[in-house]
Design a protein around this motif. Structure first.
Motif, PDB file in Angstrom:
ATOM      1  N   SER A  58      59.694 119.906  -8.546  1.00 15.98           N
ATOM      2  CA  SER A  58      60.384 118.518  -8.225  1.00 15.98           C
ATOM      3  C   SER A  58      61.166 118.545  -6.785  1.00 15.98           C
ATOM      4  O   SER A  58      61.334 119.801  -6.339  1.00 15.98           O
ATOM      5  CB  SER A  58      61.480 118.288  -9.129  1.00 15.98           C
ATOM      6  OG  SER A  58      62.417 119.197  -9.231  1.00 15.98           O
ATOM      7  N   THR A  59      61.039 117.646  -6.136  1.00 15.87           N
ATOM      8  CA  THR A  59      61.795 117.468  -5.072  1.00 15.87           C
ATOM      9  C   THR A  59      62.843 116.176  -5.259  1.00 15.87           C
ATOM     10  O   THR A  59      62.194 114.993  -5.415  1.00 15.87           O
ATOM     11  CB  THR A  59      60.856 117.139  -3.719  1.00 15.87           C
ATOM     12  OG1 THR A  59      60.081 118.001  -3.738  1.00 15.87           O
ATOM     13  CG2 THR A  59      61.732 116.897  -2.565  1.00 15.87           C
ATOM     14  N   MET A  60      63.947 116.307  -5.318  1.00 16.71           N
ATOM     15  CA  MET A  60      65.008 115.149  -5.402  1.00 16.71           C
ATOM     16  C   MET A  60      65.868 115.333  -4.315  1.00 16.71           C
ATOM     17  O   MET A  60      66.172 116.263  -3.547  1.00 16.71           O
ATOM     18  CB  MET A  60      65.813 115.513  -6.932  1.00 16.71           C
ATOM     19  CG  MET A  60      64.797 115.371  -7.882  1.00 16.71           C
ATOM     20  SD  MET A  60      65.624 115.899  -9.435  1.00 16.71           S
ATOM     21  CE  MET A  60      66.751 114.578  -9.805  1.00 16.71           C
ATOM     22  N   TRP A  88      77.018 118.909 -15.791  1.00 15.42           N
ATOM     23  CA  TRP A  88      77.795 118.654 -16.722  1.00 15.42           C
ATOM     24  C   TRP A  88      78.070 120.040 -17.341  1.00 15.42           C
ATOM     25  O   TRP A  88      77.616 120.686 -17.907  1.00 15.42           O
ATOM     26  CB  TRP A  88      76.958 118.000 -17.919  1.00 15.42           C
ATOM     27  CG  TRP A  88      76.247 116.847 -17.629  1.00 15.42           C
ATOM     28  CD1 TRP A  88      74.964 116.348 -17.059  1.00 15.42           C
ATOM     29  CD2 TRP A  88      76.992 115.569 -17.791  1.00 15.42           C
ATOM     30  NE1 TRP A  88      75.161 115.087 -16.823  1.00 15.42           N
ATOM     31  CE2 TRP A  88      76.381 114.327 -17.273  1.00 15.42           C
ATOM     32  CE3 TRP A  88      78.231 115.172 -18.270  1.00 15.42           C
ATOM     33  CZ2 TRP A  88      76.750 113.139 -17.296  1.00 15.42           C
ATOM     34  CZ3 TRP A  88      78.916 113.696 -18.261  1.00 15.42           C
ATOM     35  CH2 TRP A  88      77.788 112.925 -17.751  1.00 15.42           C
ATOM     36  N   ASP A  89      79.552 120.193 -17.094  1.00 11.23           N
ATOM     37  CA  ASP A  89      80.185 121.431 -17.367  1.00 11.23           C
ATOM     38  C   ASP A  89      80.046 121.955 -18.941  1.00 11.23           C
ATOM     39  O   ASP A  89      80.069 123.017 -19.223  1.00 11.23           O
ATOM     40  CB  ASP A  89      81.683 121.576 -17.095  1.00 11.23           C
ATOM     41  CG  ASP A  89      81.797 121.509 -15.510  1.00 11.23           C
ATOM     42  OD1 ASP A  89      80.911 122.001 -14.805  1.00 11.23           O
ATOM     43  OD2 ASP A  89      82.741 120.806 -15.017  1.00 11.23           O
ATOM     44  N   ARG A  90      80.061 120.903 -19.737  1.00 12.97           N
ATOM     45  CA  ARG A  90      79.938 121.484 -21.115  1.00 12.97           C
ATOM     46  C   ARG A  90      78.604 121.956 -21.395  1.00 12.97           C
ATOM     47  O   ARG A  90      78.447 123.120 -22.354  1.00 12.97           O
ATOM     48  CB  ARG A  90      80.254 120.475 -22.050  1.00 12.97           C
ATOM     49  CG  ARG A  90      81.648 119.620 -21.979  1.00 12.97           C
ATOM     50  CD  ARG A  90      81.867 118.831 -23.196  1.00 12.97           C
ATOM     51  NE  ARG A  90      83.175 118.448 -23.225  1.00 12.97           N
ATOM     52  CZ  ARG A  90      84.257 119.014 -23.750  1.00 12.97           C
ATOM     53  NH1 ARG A  90      83.883 120.157 -24.670  1.00 12.97           N
ATOM     54  NH2 ARG A  90      85.382 118.497 -24.218  1.00 12.97           N
ATOM     55  N   LEU A  91      77.523 121.721 -20.599  1.00  7.51           N
ATOM     56  CA  LEU A  91      76.256 122.278 -20.902  1.00  7.51           C
ATOM     57  C   LEU A  91      75.940 123.373 -20.045  1.00  7.51           C
ATOM     58  O   LEU A  91      75.174 124.462 -20.474  1.00  7.51           O
ATOM     59  CB  LEU A  91      75.263 121.226 -20.543  1.00  7.51           C
ATOM     60  CG  LEU A  91      75.438 119.886 -21.388  1.00  7.51           C
ATOM     61  CD1 LEU A  91      74.163 119.022 -20.808  1.00  7.51           C
ATOM     62  CD2 LEU A  91      75.196 120.111 -22.928  1.00  7.51           C
ATOM     63  N   ASP A  92      76.447 123.660 -18.875  1.00  2.61           N
ATOM     64  CA  ASP A  92      76.252 124.764 -18.067  1.00  2.61           C
ATOM     65  C   ASP A  92      77.218 125.582 -17.563  1.00  2.61           C
ATOM     66  O   ASP A  92      77.083 126.587 -16.535  1.00  2.61           O
ATOM     67  CB  ASP A  92      75.352 124.320 -16.717  1.00  2.61           C
ATOM     68  CG  ASP A  92      75.974 123.605 -15.710  1.00  2.61           C
ATOM     69  OD1 ASP A  92      77.229 123.453 -15.921  1.00  2.61           O
ATOM     70  OD2 ASP A  92      75.425 122.983 -14.839  1.00  2.61           O
ATOM     71  N   GLU A 202      61.951 119.366 -17.698  1.00  4.31           N
ATOM     72  CA  GLU A 202      61.816 118.631 -16.427  1.00  4.31           C
ATOM     73  C   GLU A 202      62.973 117.464 -16.559  1.00  4.31           C
ATOM     74  O   GLU A 202      63.908 117.141 -15.686  1.00  4.31           O
ATOM     75  CB  GLU A 202      60.444 117.947 -16.179  1.00  4.31           C
ATOM     76  CG  GLU A 202      59.559 119.183 -15.846  1.00  4.31           C
ATOM     77  CD  GLU A 202      58.136 118.212 -15.795  1.00  4.31           C
ATOM     78  OE1 GLU A 202      57.305 118.928 -14.950  1.00  4.31           O
ATOM     79  OE2 GLU A 202      57.799 117.013 -16.167  1.00  4.31           O
ATOM     80  N   PRO A 203      63.017 116.760 -17.817  1.00  2.36           N
ATOM     81  CA  PRO A 203      64.034 115.939 -18.340  1.00  2.36           C
ATOM     82  C   PRO A 203      65.395 116.409 -17.975  1.00  2.36           C
ATOM     83  O   PRO A 203      66.455 116.099 -17.491  1.00  2.36           O
ATOM     84  CB  PRO A 203      64.012 115.358 -19.630  1.00  2.36           C
ATOM     85  CG  PRO A 203      62.364 115.690 -19.778  1.00  2.36           C
ATOM     86  CD  PRO A 203      62.066 116.875 -19.072  1.00  2.36           C
ATOM     87  N   ALA A 204      65.855 117.611 -18.732  1.00  4.75           N
ATOM     88  CA  ALA A 204      66.896 118.169 -18.447  1.00  4.75           C
ATOM     89  C   ALA A 204      67.515 118.748 -17.033  1.00  4.75           C
ATOM     90  O   ALA A 204      68.702 118.361 -16.586  1.00  4.75           O
ATOM     91  CB  ALA A 204      66.976 119.705 -19.179  1.00  4.75           C
ATOM     92  N   MET A 208      70.749 116.998 -15.261  1.00  2.00           N
ATOM     93  CA  MET A 208      71.715 118.037 -14.461  1.00  2.00           C
ATOM     94  C   MET A 208      71.986 117.987 -13.229  1.00  2.00           C
ATOM     95  O   MET A 208      72.765 117.871 -12.323  1.00  2.00           O
ATOM     96  CB  MET A 208      71.241 119.355 -14.921  1.00  2.00           C
ATOM     97  CG  MET A 208      71.253 119.799 -16.558  1.00  2.00           C
ATOM     98  SD  MET A 208      73.031 119.507 -17.357  1.00  2.00           S
ATOM     99  CE  MET A 208      74.013 120.863 -16.897  1.00  2.00           C
ATOM    100  N   GLN A 209      70.578 117.494 -12.592  1.00  2.00           N
ATOM    101  CA  GLN A 209      70.610 117.546 -11.112  1.00  2.00           C
ATOM    102  C   GLN A 209      71.330 116.264 -10.521  1.00  2.00           C
ATOM    103  O   GLN A 209      71.900 116.185  -9.361  1.00  2.00           O
ATOM    104  CB  GLN A 209      69.248 117.647 -10.365  1.00  2.00           C
ATOM    105  CG  GLN A 209      69.073 117.689  -9.079  1.00  2.00           C
ATOM    106  CD  GLN A 209      69.655 118.968  -8.404  1.00  2.00           C
ATOM    107  OE1 GLN A 209      69.518 120.127  -8.863  1.00  2.00           O
ATOM    108  NE2 GLN A 209      70.995 118.790  -7.650  1.00  2.00           N
ATOM    109  N   THR A 210      70.930 115.207 -11.042  1.00  2.00           N
ATOM    110  CA  THR A 210      71.643 114.044 -10.858  1.00  2.00           C
ATOM    111  C   THR A 210      73.158 114.006 -10.725  1.00  2.00           C
ATOM    112  O   THR A 210      73.811 113.470 -10.167  1.00  2.00           O
ATOM    113  CB  THR A 210      71.012 112.612 -11.604  1.00  2.00           C
ATOM    114  OG1 THR A 210      70.984 113.025 -13.123  1.00  2.00           O
ATOM    115  CG2 THR A 210      69.500 112.444 -11.113  1.00  2.00           C
TER     116      THR A 210
END
Length: 231
Positions: A58-60, A88-92, A202-204, A208-210
């Motif tokens: 991907s390229t964001m 999202w700190d709770r996730l990562d 990909e959705p995850a 996370m990136q946005t």
């Protein structure tokens, strides 16, 4: 009842097929290139050649309200054992808030250094490319399903694995910065990892990136302009 099930079955299958088709043709291409221009998507970046035969990527991109010299310190201090990932700190990040300031002791970074990717410290990214105020590329090589890192240089990789790079590329856009994030990876057995990429990873990554883009922008607004930015 038998006739009813016979009618519902094909209808449900058709609905699923339509959803998958819309995702593949409309949603997925936008998700994998979120915020990036066509030129940014097409151009090569350092680290693109690190994983031969990459099967996904991907390229964001986003524009940050500060020059690269002000953005770079936030990237350098990433890591679960450092400043967090600004997502999202709770996730990562095990629920621990990512830092909201520049910490001097986390400003030293070198190629080959490990940045823990999970709070337990049992998995990590390795710094693969480092060009101050320009490029930071992190690499992850993980065996499946154990989740244990492995060294691809020893030539004895596991039968099932995921190898990926996560690259951060800064371009001056006076007085701002274009931050382009390029990912690509390779995994096997593809018959299993391919659907998992499509339906989960990909959705995850998009989510996370946005979020990371948003939080970096907010921190820079506070640090550079005193404006907290939009929540």
């Amino acid at each position: 009842m038998g006739e009813h099930r016979a009618v519902v079955g094909p209808a449900a299958a058709a609905s699923v097929a339509v959803v998958l088709l819309v995702h593949a043709l409309v949603l997925r291409p936008r998700m994998l290139t979120w915020g990036a221009t066509s030129e940014e998507v097409a151009r090569p970046y350092p680290g693109d050649d690190l994983i031969a035969g990459a099967q996904s990527g991907s390229t964001m991109a986003t524009t940050l309200p500060a020059p690269p010299s002000k953005v770079w310190p936030w990237l350098v201090q990433m890591g679960c054992d450092r400043g967090g990932w600004y997502s999202w700190d709770r996730l990562d990040n095990g629920g621990r808030p990512s830092t909201d300031r520049i910490v001097p002791e986390w400003q030293s970074l070198a190629v080959g250094q490990r940045l823990t990717s999970v709070p337990s410290g049992l998995a990590w990214f390795t710094v693969a490319v480092l060009v101050p105020e320009r490029t930071l590329v992190l690499r992850d090589d993980t065996s499946v399903p154990s989740g244990r890192p492995f060294d691809p240089a020893d030539g004895r990789g596991p039968g099932a694995f995921v190898s990926s790079v996560w690259g951060f590329h800064l371009e001056p856009a006076d007085p701002n910065t274009r931050l382009v994030v390029r990912t690509h990876g390779r995994s096997r057995p593809r018959v299993l990892t391919g659907p998992i990429d499509l339906l989960f990873w990909e959705p995850a990554h998009f989510v996370m990136q946005t979020r990371q883009f948003h939080n970096l922008r907010a921190r820079l607004c506070r640090a550079v302009t005193g404006n907290p930015g939009r929540p």
